[in-house]
Design an enzyme around this catalytic site. Structure first.
Site, short mmCIF file in Angstrom:
data_model
loop_
_atom_site.label_atom_id
_atom_site.label_comp_id
_atom_site.label_asym_id
_atom_site.label_seq_id
_atom_site.Cartn_x
_atom_site.Cartn_y
_atom_site.Cartn_z
N LYS A 172 33.02 68.67 29.38
CA LYS A 172 32.72 67.37 28.57
C LYS A 172 31.27 67.64 27.93
O LYS A 172 30.95 67.26 26.74
CB LYS A 172 32.52 66.08 29.50
CG LYS A 172 33.80 65.87 30.20
CD LYS A 172 33.58 64.94 31.37
CE LYS A 172 35.31 64.55 31.88
NZ LYS A 172 35.31 63.67 32.81
N GLN A 214 31.21 60.85 37.13
CA GLN A 214 32.31 61.85 37.35
C GLN A 214 32.99 61.56 38.80
O GLN A 214 32.24 61.20 39.74
CB GLN A 214 31.96 63.43 37.41
CG GLN A 214 33.21 64.40 37.80
CD GLN A 214 34.17 64.25 36.42
OE1 GLN A 214 33.90 64.05 35.23
NE2 GLN A 214 35.44 64.56 36.58
N ASP A 274 34.84 55.85 29.93
CA ASP A 274 36.16 55.83 30.67
C ASP A 274 37.01 54.74 30.40
O ASP A 274 38.13 55.03 30.74
CB ASP A 274 35.71 56.04 32.20
CG ASP A 274 35.36 57.55 32.61
OD1 ASP A 274 35.88 58.61 32.01
OD2 ASP A 274 34.78 57.92 33.47
N1 GUN Z 1 37.64 62.67 37.50
C1 GUN Z 1 38.91 63.45 37.08
N2 GUN Z 1 39.22 62.85 35.81
C2 GUN Z 1 38.18 62.00 35.53
C3 GUN Z 1 38.09 61.21 34.44
O1 GUN Z 1 38.85 61.04 33.47
N3 GUN Z 1 36.68 60.63 34.51
C4 GUN Z 1 36.00 60.44 35.52
N4 GUN Z 1 34.70 59.76 35.45
N5 GUN Z 1 36.09 61.29 36.54
C5 GUN Z 1 37.29 62.03 36.53
#
Ligand code: GUN
Length: 301
Positions: free
Chosen positions: A51, A95, A118
């Site tokens: 990311k 996350q 998200d």
């Molecule tokens: N953990 C696995 N996929 C995601 C996601 O799309 N967003 C977040 N915040 N955590 C994750």
């Protein structure tokens, strides 16, 4: 035909880089994204790194906050409150998964909905279900797969719409089967497909005769995290097959929910794992950050 999310994602990120440089001209600063990771779950570390790298490529300012696994929920709440109040932060991502002593639902609710890149906050999730797009001018494009719902749409479903747009297939009237009913993928994706005039079925672990249900699908999406659940007998000749699952096998390799080798013979389009949905999810996170930035900037004016 193999639907390479990796290639499509690179194209979109390049276009975004140009868009963002013109946004910097207009608004005087770049969009910014704060990414919080609590602890050192190895998979999360890889996701967070991807990311941050994508943000750097696109010209989004990223702020990485790595907190020890011992961080209390209260401390995490305080960090989020500070980012909520920070005028120079447009997007906040925590996350997941969090360590067990932190309640994920409370943490997601602590993020301002306007900064929830998200799309997990109940305000954003509910807005998707209540509304049709505010603007429904044209079909989805790979760059902007979702017209403005006035809220943030979760990244993976949005990325899947973008992949579907890349096939050039008109979704109107198609039978779509979504295998998996998670809040993050299955449910929002089903609503987005419904809004694009698909006839949608959500299948799950209690579905009787899953192959028969799947076999009906013009568009089959598997999002359950069960390696090779979708066998060739589940796939209609000429279907579009999208594989969201990604599981680490005992031999260290990665496997999707779809038996790729067997199903690619029948599918008109199929996504690989890795290199399918994953890069699109990260790209849509960048897109969501830009959308939150623009909404905030336009509100200020
Ligand atoms: N953990 C696995 N996929 C995601 C996601 O799309 N967003 C977040 N915040 N955590 C994750």
């Amino acid at each position: 035909m193999i639907l390479s999310g990796k290639d499509i994602a690179i194209n979109i990120r390049q276009a975004m880089r140009e868009e963002i440089s013109s946004l910097v001209q207009t608004y005087g600063r770049a969009p910014s994204l704060a990414v919080i990771q609590v602890g050192d779950n190895p998979a999360s570390t890889i996701y967070v790194r991807n990311k941050i790298k994508a943000a750097e490529f696109c010209g989004i300012r990223s702020v990485q906050i790595a907190l020890p696994v011992t961080t209390t929920e209260k401390e995490l709440q305080k960090r989020i409150a500070a980012l909520n109040a920070d005028e120079l932060i447009d997007g906040i991502l925590v996350q997941l998964p969090l360590p067990e002593h932190c309640n994920e639902e409370r943490i997601i609710r602590a993020i301002l909905p306007e900064k929830d890149v998200d799309g997990f906050h109940p305000v954003n999730a509910a807005a998707l279900w209540l509304h049709r797009p505010l603007v429904m001018r044209h079909e989805a494009t790979i760059y902007s797969p979702v017209q403005d719902y006035g809220c943030t749409i979760a990244c993976t479903p949005k990325g899947i719409l973008s992949l579907l747009a890349a096939t050039g297939v008109n979704l109107d009237g198609k039978r779509a089967v979504v295998v998996g009913r998670s809040d993050i993928v299955g449910k929002p994706l089903a609503k987005l497909l419904l809004d694009r005039q698909c006839t949608v079925t959500i299948a799950h672990s209690h579905t009787i005769d899953l192959p028969a249900v799947c076999k009906d699908a013009d568009i089959l999406i598997a999002a359950v995290g069960k390696p090779k659940l979708i066998t060739a007998e589940c796939v209609k000749e000429g279907a579009i097959v999208i594989d969201v699952g990604i599981s680490r096998m005992p031999d260290g390799t990665l496997s999707g929910d779809v038996d790729f080798e067997a199903c690619k013979q029948k599918a008109a389009f199929i996504t690989p794992v890795p290199g399918g949905v994953g890069p699109m999810t990260v790209t849509m996170l960048m897109q969501n950050t830009v959308e939150c930035f623009i909404r905030r900037m336009q509100k200020e004016q």
